[in-house]
Each structure stands twice: as C-alpha cells, then as structure tokens.
Scaffold this active site. Structure first.
Site, PDB file in Angstrom:
ATOM      1  N   GLU A  36     -22.353 -23.213  16.594  1.00  0.00           N
ATOM      2  CA  GLU A  36     -21.536 -24.420  16.390  1.00  0.00           C
ATOM      3  C   GLU A  36     -22.033 -25.131  15.136  1.00  0.00           C
ATOM      4  OE1 GLU A  36     -21.412 -26.872  19.873  1.00  0.00           O
ATOM      5  OE2 GLU A  36     -20.017 -25.528  20.892  1.00  0.00           O
ATOM      6  N   GLN A  92       2.171 -18.086   7.603  1.00  0.00           N
ATOM      7  CA  GLN A  92       2.947 -18.152   8.868  1.00  0.00           C
ATOM      8  C   GLN A  92       3.611 -19.530   8.865  1.00  0.00           C
ATOM      9  OE1 GLN A  92       3.204 -15.661  11.266  1.00  0.00           O
ATOM     10  NE2 GLN A  92       4.373 -16.815  12.749  1.00  0.00           N
ATOM     11  N   HIS A 124       1.635 -21.319  -0.317  1.00  0.00           N
ATOM     12  CA  HIS A 124       2.518 -20.140  -0.345  1.00  0.00           C
ATOM     13  C   HIS A 124       3.988 -20.557  -0.475  1.00  0.00           C
ATOM     14  CE1 HIS A 124       3.799 -16.119   0.113  1.00  0.00           C
ATOM     15  NE2 HIS A 124       4.443 -16.390   1.222  1.00  0.00           N
ATOM     16  N   LYS A 184      12.264  -3.322  -6.964  1.00  0.00           N
ATOM     17  CA  LYS A 184      12.279  -2.101  -6.149  1.00  0.00           C
ATOM     18  C   LYS A 184      13.684  -1.519  -6.164  1.00  0.00           C
ATOM     19  CE  LYS A 184       9.048  -2.993  -2.465  1.00  0.00           C
ATOM     20  NZ  LYS A 184       8.902  -3.426  -1.099  1.00  0.00           N
ATOM     21  N   ASP A 210       0.189 -13.626  -9.113  1.00  0.00           N
ATOM     22  CA  ASP A 210       0.677 -13.882  -7.748  1.00  0.00           C
ATOM     23  C   ASP A 210      -0.101 -15.059  -7.169  1.00  0.00           C
ATOM     24  OD1 ASP A 210       2.249 -13.492  -5.526  1.00  0.00           O
ATOM     25  OD2 ASP A 210       1.494 -11.498  -5.037  1.00  0.00           O
ATOM     26  N   SER A 214      -4.543 -10.553  -0.972  1.00  0.00           N
ATOM     27  CA  SER A 214      -5.219 -10.405   0.317  1.00  0.00           C
ATOM     28  C   SER A 214      -5.733  -8.973   0.432  1.00  0.00           C
ATOM     29  CB  SER A 214      -4.257 -10.779   1.443  1.00  0.00           C
ATOM     30  OG  SER A 214      -4.902 -10.619   2.681  1.00  0.00           O
ATOM     31  N   GLY A 217      -2.685  -4.711  -1.550  1.00  0.00           N
ATOM     32  CA  GLY A 217      -1.607  -3.706  -1.509  1.00  0.00           C
ATOM     33  C   GLY A 217      -0.477  -4.000  -2.501  1.00  0.00           C
TER      34      GLY A 217
HETATM   35  C1  R5P Z   1       3.346 -12.644  -0.405  1.00  0.00           C
HETATM   36  O1  R5P Z   1       4.429 -13.164  -0.247  1.00  0.00           O
HETATM   37  C2  R5P Z   1       2.282 -13.218  -1.274  1.00  0.00           C
HETATM   38  O2  R5P Z   1       2.829 -13.913  -2.358  1.00  0.00           O
HETATM   39  C3  R5P Z   1       1.339 -12.126  -1.778  1.00  0.00           C
HETATM   40  O3  R5P Z   1       2.097 -11.222  -2.559  1.00  0.00           O
HETATM   41  C4  R5P Z   1       0.718 -11.401  -0.636  1.00  0.00           C
HETATM   42  O4  R5P Z   1       0.137 -12.300   0.267  1.00  0.00           O
HETATM   43  C5  R5P Z   1      -0.313 -10.428  -1.137  1.00  0.00           C
HETATM   44  O5  R5P Z   1      -0.838  -9.751  -0.022  1.00  0.00           O
HETATM   45  P1  R5P Z   1      -1.562  -8.365  -0.177  1.00  0.00           P
HETATM   46  O6  R5P Z   1      -2.653  -8.539  -1.207  1.00  0.00           O
HETATM   47  O7  R5P Z   1      -2.099  -8.096   1.198  1.00  0.00           O
HETATM   48  O8  R5P Z   1      -0.550  -7.351  -0.601  1.00  0.00           O
END
Ligand code: R5P
Length: 283
Positions: A36, A92, A124, A184, A210, A214, A217
């Site tokens: 804690e 979220q 975000h 895409k 960006d 995270s 990917g």
């Molecule tokens: C998604 O909408 C965000 O703007 C980032 O593109 C996303 O969170 C990146 O996540 P990751 O690094 O896991 O692909």
C-alpha cells in the site's frame, strides 16, 4: 502556488516549477510491506494554490494521485489543479459491448471530486474531458515533437490512419514538409495493402506520428509498409510512449531508425519535454 510531483511525473513537475517560478512542495512517500502507498506533504500549503502532477498509468499511479489529492485537501489548500500528463484508460471512452464500463468516465469522475481544474496532454479523444466533474482542458505535445523532428531533415509526416491526420498536418506545418496518412486497401480476401494515400515515399525521410505507442503493432506495420515503398529513413514519434511488452523490439525489427516520445510517460525514449505546453494554463 506550489507544485507537487507524483512519482510518475517528477520531471514534468520539476520543469513546471522552473517555468512558473513556483516551488516544489516537499513530500515523503513509501510503500508499506503489503505494497500500500503512503504519502505526506511536509510543507505548510494551507491557503495555497497547489498543482499536482501525476500520470495515471500504470494503475498504482492512480491510487497515488487520489492520495495526493486528499492530502492536499486535508492540508487546507485554497485551490487544487491536477495535471495529468498521460491520462490512462482514455481509450475505453465508450461502451464497445454491453456490460462494459466507460473506464475513462469512471477514473475521471473520481479525479474530478478533489480538483478545481484538470489539464491533460493529447487525450485519445477530446470528449473525455467532459467526464471530469470539474473544468478540464487539454493541450497538445505535437508542436514539441515537431520541433524535435525538424532537426532530422524530414520530408513527410504520416498519420498511421485517417483519424490521426490532424496531428500529422499540424506537425508538417511546423516542420515545413508534406503530410499524408497511411491508407488500407483490400486487394483481395487475403491481401491488404497499406501505403501513403497520395505521396510517394521513395527515398524520403518519413516520420510517423501518433498519440500512443502501446504494443507497437500500429507503428510497426506502418514502418514496414513505408520501407517497402522505398522510404530512406523512418522515424516514429508519439506523445505517450507506453511500449508494452516487446513493442521496442517490434519497432526496431520493422526497420525504425529512431523512436521518439515525450515525458508524459517517463522512459528511455522521452526525448521531448511537455512542460512548455502546460505552463501557459497557470500564467
Ligand atoms: C489508436 O487509436 C491509437 O491512436 C494508437 O494508434 C494505438 O493505441 C496504438 O496502439 P498499438 O501500439 O498497440 O498498436
């Protein structure tokens, strides 16, 4: 006015203190044997405007922020501002499936209870600001990232998807180069092509920008495609560098030439400081 830096955001708090000419209030913190958290504000802050700086990621830093807010309130502060360099749980921001929480709303609601104002960096989605039960504002790290990239001879700034295009556009205006987004296109059932929508990457120095990296990917896929399209160097830049799991390895294997993030989440790629973007709110 005093600044208090939580353990997740010490550098931002120190930078803010210098920029605003406001002292850092002393705190003592430790973890009990059962993990804690304990914190105590040692300076007399009664009647003062207090700016608490704390990123709400990962989870233990959220509890630390709640305790700091309470400590400041109990000490008789006149006004409490909370600076959240990276607001975790912002992705979220709605119920994607029945039965889910709106996590951003749950966390923001609690932070807002003991704050007169909240400031965060590149949330975000901007609409999450409404989830705080107090005035909430955002600022963007993009101008600072762009200043850093300007020294790298960048020819084009790319958004990894159309939704992030405004960020790429803003950065390109500061750098003085082209901007585009990765589009895409489904070629057939098995093949998807990802490439810049209008620009040619051949022999270019490209920067992909960006809000969050995270797992890496999204960026890794974009880097690979740019290299396939003949890009000379690819830089990746984000505001919030979470680098979960093997994200860095993924980016390097994809052929990334440099990884750049800000200090909203402190780490080895925090090459860009964001206090400059936050300090104007308090002048
Ligand atoms: C998604 O909408 C965000 O703007 C980032 O593109 C996303 O969170 C990146 O996540 P990751 O690094 O896991 O692909």
């Amino acid at each position: 006015m005093y600044i208090i830096g939580g353990t997740a955001s010490k550098t931002v708090a120190e930078d803010l203190s210098k920029k605003l000419g406001a002292p850092l209030a002393g705190t003592i913190s430790k973890r009990f044997p059962d993990d804690e958290f304990y914190v105590r504000v040692v300076d007399d802050i009664s009647g003062e405007h207090i700016i608490i700086v704390q990123t709400t990621y990962p989870d233990p830093n959220i509890v630390e922020l709640f305790l700091l807010q309470n400590a400041v309130k109990e000490s008789g502060a006149k006004e409490i501002s909370v600076v959240i360099p990276y607001f975790g749980y912002a992705r979220q921001d709605r119920k994607f499936e029945n039965g889910e929480p709106i996590s951003a709303k749950a966390i923001a609601g609690l932070i807002g209870l003991n704050a007169d104002r909240v400031i965060t960096v590149d949330p975000h989605k901007e609409h999450i600001l409404k989830f705080f039960s107090t005035s909430a504002f955002s600022c963007s790290a993009v101008p600072e990232l762009a200043k850093y990239l300007k020294k790298k001879d960048i020819d084009m700034v790319l958004a990894p998807d159309k939704g992030a295009l405004d960020r790429a556009k803003k950065a390109s205006e500061i750098i003085g180069c082209d901007f585009d987004y990765m589009e895409k296109t489904r070629i057939d059932g098995e093949t998807i092509e990802i490439k810049p929508k209008k620009l040619d990457a051949q022999n270019k120095n490209a920067a992909i920008i960006d809000d969050i990296i995270s797992t890496g990917g999204t960026m890794a896929k974009s880097i690979q495609e740019l290299k396939k399209n003949g890009a000379k160097n690819v830089f990746v830049a984000c505001t919030h560098g979470l680098f979960a799991g093997d994200a860095v390895k993924k980016l390097n294997s994809a052929g990334c030439n440099e990884i750049i993030s800000t200090d909203t989440v402190q780490g080895k790629f925090s090459k860009v400081k964001i206090a400059t973007r936050i300090s104007p709110f308090f002048k």
